[in-house]
Design a protein around this motif. Structure first.
Motif, PDB file in Angstrom:
ATOM      1  N   ILE A  55     -10.157   4.819  -3.381  1.00  0.00           N
ATOM      2  CA  ILE A  55     -11.923   3.723  -2.966  1.00  0.00           C
ATOM      3  C   ILE A  55     -11.131   2.309  -2.943  1.00  0.00           C
ATOM      4  N   ASP A  56     -10.821   2.215  -4.615  1.00  0.00           N
ATOM      5  CA  ASP A  56     -10.162   0.785  -5.052  1.00  0.00           C
ATOM      6  C   ASP A  56      -9.390  -0.252  -3.355  1.00  0.00           C
ATOM      7  N   MET A  57      -8.263   0.512  -3.093  1.00  0.00           N
ATOM      8  CA  MET A  57      -7.094  -0.078  -2.481  1.00  0.00           C
ATOM      9  C   MET A  57      -7.633   0.508  -0.164  1.00  0.00           C
ATOM     10  N   LEU A  58      -9.019   0.701  -0.255  1.00  0.00           N
ATOM     11  CA  LEU A  58      -9.679   0.734   0.405  1.00  0.00           C
ATOM     12  C   LEU A  58     -11.294  -0.198   0.785  1.00  0.00           C
ATOM     13  N   MET A  71       0.620  -1.374  -0.297  1.00  0.00           N
ATOM     14  CA  MET A  71       0.086   0.250   0.029  1.00  0.00           C
ATOM     15  C   MET A  71       0.572   0.715  -0.371  1.00  0.00           C
ATOM     16  N   ASN A  72       2.173   1.252  -0.246  1.00  0.00           N
ATOM     17  CA  ASN A  72       2.885   2.444  -0.287  1.00  0.00           C
ATOM     18  C   ASN A  72       2.710   2.813  -1.968  1.00  0.00           C
ATOM     19  N   CYS A  73       2.424   2.596  -2.514  1.00  0.00           N
ATOM     20  CA  CYS A  73       1.790   3.499  -4.059  1.00  0.00           C
ATOM     21  C   CYS A  73       0.783   2.929  -4.836  1.00  0.00           C
ATOM     22  N   LEU A  74       0.232   3.695  -5.320  1.00  0.00           N
ATOM     23  CA  LEU A  74      -1.006   2.980  -5.928  1.00  0.00           C
ATOM     24  C   LEU A  74      -0.457   3.732  -7.415  1.00  0.00           C
ATOM     25  N   LYS A  75      -0.976   3.710  -8.457  1.00  0.00           N
ATOM     26  CA  LYS A  75      -1.058   4.069 -10.087  1.00  0.00           C
ATOM     27  C   LYS A  75      -2.205   4.173 -10.458  1.00  0.00           C
ATOM     28  N   THR A  76      -2.261   5.037 -10.819  1.00  0.00           N
ATOM     29  CA  THR A  76      -2.900   5.335 -11.727  1.00  0.00           C
ATOM     30  C   THR A  76      -3.111   5.316 -13.449  1.00  0.00           C
ATOM     31  N   LYS A  77      -3.815   5.667 -14.443  1.00  0.00           N
ATOM     32  CA  LYS A  77      -3.853   6.223 -15.599  1.00  0.00           C
ATOM     33  C   LYS A  77      -2.630   7.643 -15.948  1.00  0.00           C
ATOM     34  N   ARG A  78      -2.893   7.921 -15.099  1.00  0.00           N
ATOM     35  CA  ARG A  78      -2.129   9.910 -14.923  1.00  0.00           C
ATOM     36  C   ARG A  78      -1.205   9.612 -13.890  1.00  0.00           C
ATOM     37  N   LEU A  79      -1.102   8.849 -12.643  1.00  0.00           N
ATOM     38  CA  LEU A  79      -0.882   9.267 -11.589  1.00  0.00           C
ATOM     39  C   LEU A  79      -0.258   8.252 -10.287  1.00  0.00           C
ATOM     40  N   ARG A 115       1.351   8.338  -3.626  1.00  0.00           N
ATOM     41  CA  ARG A 115       2.218   7.618  -2.217  1.00  0.00           C
ATOM     42  C   ARG A 115       3.163   7.997  -1.499  1.00  0.00           C
ATOM     43  N   HIS A 116       3.364   7.895  -0.057  1.00  0.00           N
ATOM     44  CA  HIS A 116       4.078   9.310   0.512  1.00  0.00           C
ATOM     45  C   HIS A 116       4.866   9.945   0.094  1.00  0.00           C
ATOM     46  N   PHE A 117       4.759  10.996   1.197  1.00  0.00           N
ATOM     47  CA  PHE A 117       5.139  12.014   0.720  1.00  0.00           C
ATOM     48  C   PHE A 117       7.068  11.092   1.860  1.00  0.00           C
ATOM     49  N   THR A 118       8.795  12.178   1.573  1.00  0.00           N
ATOM     50  CA  THR A 118       9.291  11.602   1.794  1.00  0.00           C
ATOM     51  C   THR A 118       9.926  13.226   2.216  1.00  0.00           C
ATOM     52  N   GLU A 119      10.938  13.369   2.639  1.00  0.00           N
ATOM     53  CA  GLU A 119      11.826  14.101   2.989  1.00  0.00           C
ATOM     54  C   GLU A 119      12.616  15.348   1.572  1.00  0.00           C
ATOM     55  N   LYS A 120      12.389  14.720   0.547  1.00  0.00           N
ATOM     56  CA  LYS A 120      12.763  15.418  -0.644  1.00  0.00           C
ATOM     57  C   LYS A 120      11.870  16.078  -0.987  1.00  0.00           C
ATOM     58  N   ASP A 121      10.788  15.542  -0.581  1.00  0.00           N
ATOM     59  CA  ASP A 121       9.323  16.223  -1.142  1.00  0.00           C
ATOM     60  C   ASP A 121       9.000  17.757  -0.046  1.00  0.00           C
ATOM     61  N   ILE A 122      10.302  17.922   0.281  1.00  0.00           N
ATOM     62  CA  ILE A 122       9.588  19.262   1.494  1.00  0.00           C
ATOM     63  C   ILE A 122       9.121  20.279   0.282  1.00  0.00           C
ATOM     64  N   ASN A 123       9.963  21.086  -0.622  1.00  0.00           N
ATOM     65  CA  ASN A 123       9.412  22.240  -1.337  1.00  0.00           C
ATOM     66  C   ASN A 123       8.170  21.782  -1.567  1.00  0.00           C
ATOM     67  N   ALA A 124       7.867  20.174  -2.703  1.00  0.00           N
ATOM     68  CA  ALA A 124       6.809  20.085  -3.341  1.00  0.00           C
ATOM     69  C   ALA A 124       5.602  19.921  -2.008  1.00  0.00           C
ATOM     70  N   LEU A 127      -4.614   7.670   6.585  1.00  0.00           N
ATOM     71  CA  LEU A 127      -3.270   7.065   4.951  1.00  0.00           C
ATOM     72  C   LEU A 127      -3.469   8.635   4.974  1.00  0.00           C
ATOM     73  N   TYR A 128      -2.268   8.824   4.537  1.00  0.00           N
ATOM     74  CA  TYR A 128      -2.064  10.294   3.390  1.00  0.00           C
ATOM     75  C   TYR A 128      -0.491  10.074   2.673  1.00  0.00           C
ATOM     76  N   TYR A 129      -1.286  10.852   1.347  1.00  0.00           N
ATOM     77  CA  TYR A 129       0.021  10.161   0.144  1.00  0.00           C
ATOM     78  C   TYR A 129      -0.090  11.489  -0.648  1.00  0.00           C
ATOM     79  N   ALA A 130       1.257  11.777  -1.399  1.00  0.00           N
ATOM     80  CA  ALA A 130       0.892  12.521  -2.456  1.00  0.00           C
ATOM     81  C   ALA A 130       0.462  12.482  -3.489  1.00  0.00           C
TER      82      ALA A 130
END
Length: 192
Positions: A110-113, A1-9, A12-21, A62-65
């Motif tokens: 929702i699909d994951m839940l 459950m660490n990463c979900l993929k869709t057609k465009r997206l 995933r979990h935020f990491t420290e590298k994502d602080i600026n984003a 659950l908290y995803y970027a």
């Protein structure tokens, strides 16, 4: 459950590298208008918010970027609380509004839940933010009721609409916590 993929997206979990984003998303006043927090003011606040996200996940939320597949850089966030509301929330950078990205992200969640033992999710939106309500309808949620809350920490009165989606076949279940908590509650005649 660490990463979900869709057609465009990629979700995933935020990491420290994502602080600026993360700062770019949550420092924008327009993006923040309907969020239960003030815009982030600097990178130090963003680092503290990143710790909040880590704690949220440790508490079984659950908290995803929300990232575009092309660059995997966060453009938004989506979360589901671990409490009994199983509250779904989302936000996205302004330049990605009105492109179906929140709807696509929510459908993936929702699909994951549906593979878990969470029986339902709820979501609320300010009546002044009807586009969020359109996302809720688009993902199959049903309007249940409205209520007025003195919204914190921003400290102003908000009328919220509460939507729900049951996963376990109990179609008539309604999450009543907000109805019971806030004395000014009512059912609106909602247009189809």
């Amino acid at each position: 459950m660490n990463c979900l993929k869709t057609k465009r997206l990629i979700l995933r979990h935020f990491t420290e590298k994502d602080i600026n984003a993360l700062f770019a998303i949550l420092s924008d006043k327009d993006v923040n208008t309907f969020l239960p927090m003030y815009p982030l003011r600097n990178i130090e606040e963003t680092k503290r918010y990143f710790q909040y996200i880590k704690n949220y996940i440790q508490q079984k939320g659950l908290y995803y970027a929300i990232c575009l597949k092309e660059d995997n850089i966060p453009i938004g966030c989506i979360h589901v609380s671990a409490d009994d509301s199983h509250d779904l929330g989302y936000s996205i950078k302004k330049e990605f509004w009105h492109k179906g990205i929140c709807t696509e992200s929510c459908l993936a969640i929702i699909d994951m839940l549906k593979q878990t033992n969470i029986p339902y999710i709820t979501a609320t939106h300010d009546v002044n933010n009807p586009r969020s309500g359109k996302v809720m309808k688009a993902i199959g949620m049903t309007y249940q009721y409205s209520y007025e809350e003195l919204w914190q920490p921003k400290n102003f009165l908000v009328t919220f609409r509460m939507y729900q989606l049951n996963f376990d076949g109990q179609k008539d279940r309604v999450y009543k916590k907000y109805w019971d908590k806030y004395p000014n509650h009512f059912i609106e005649e909602m247009p189809l």
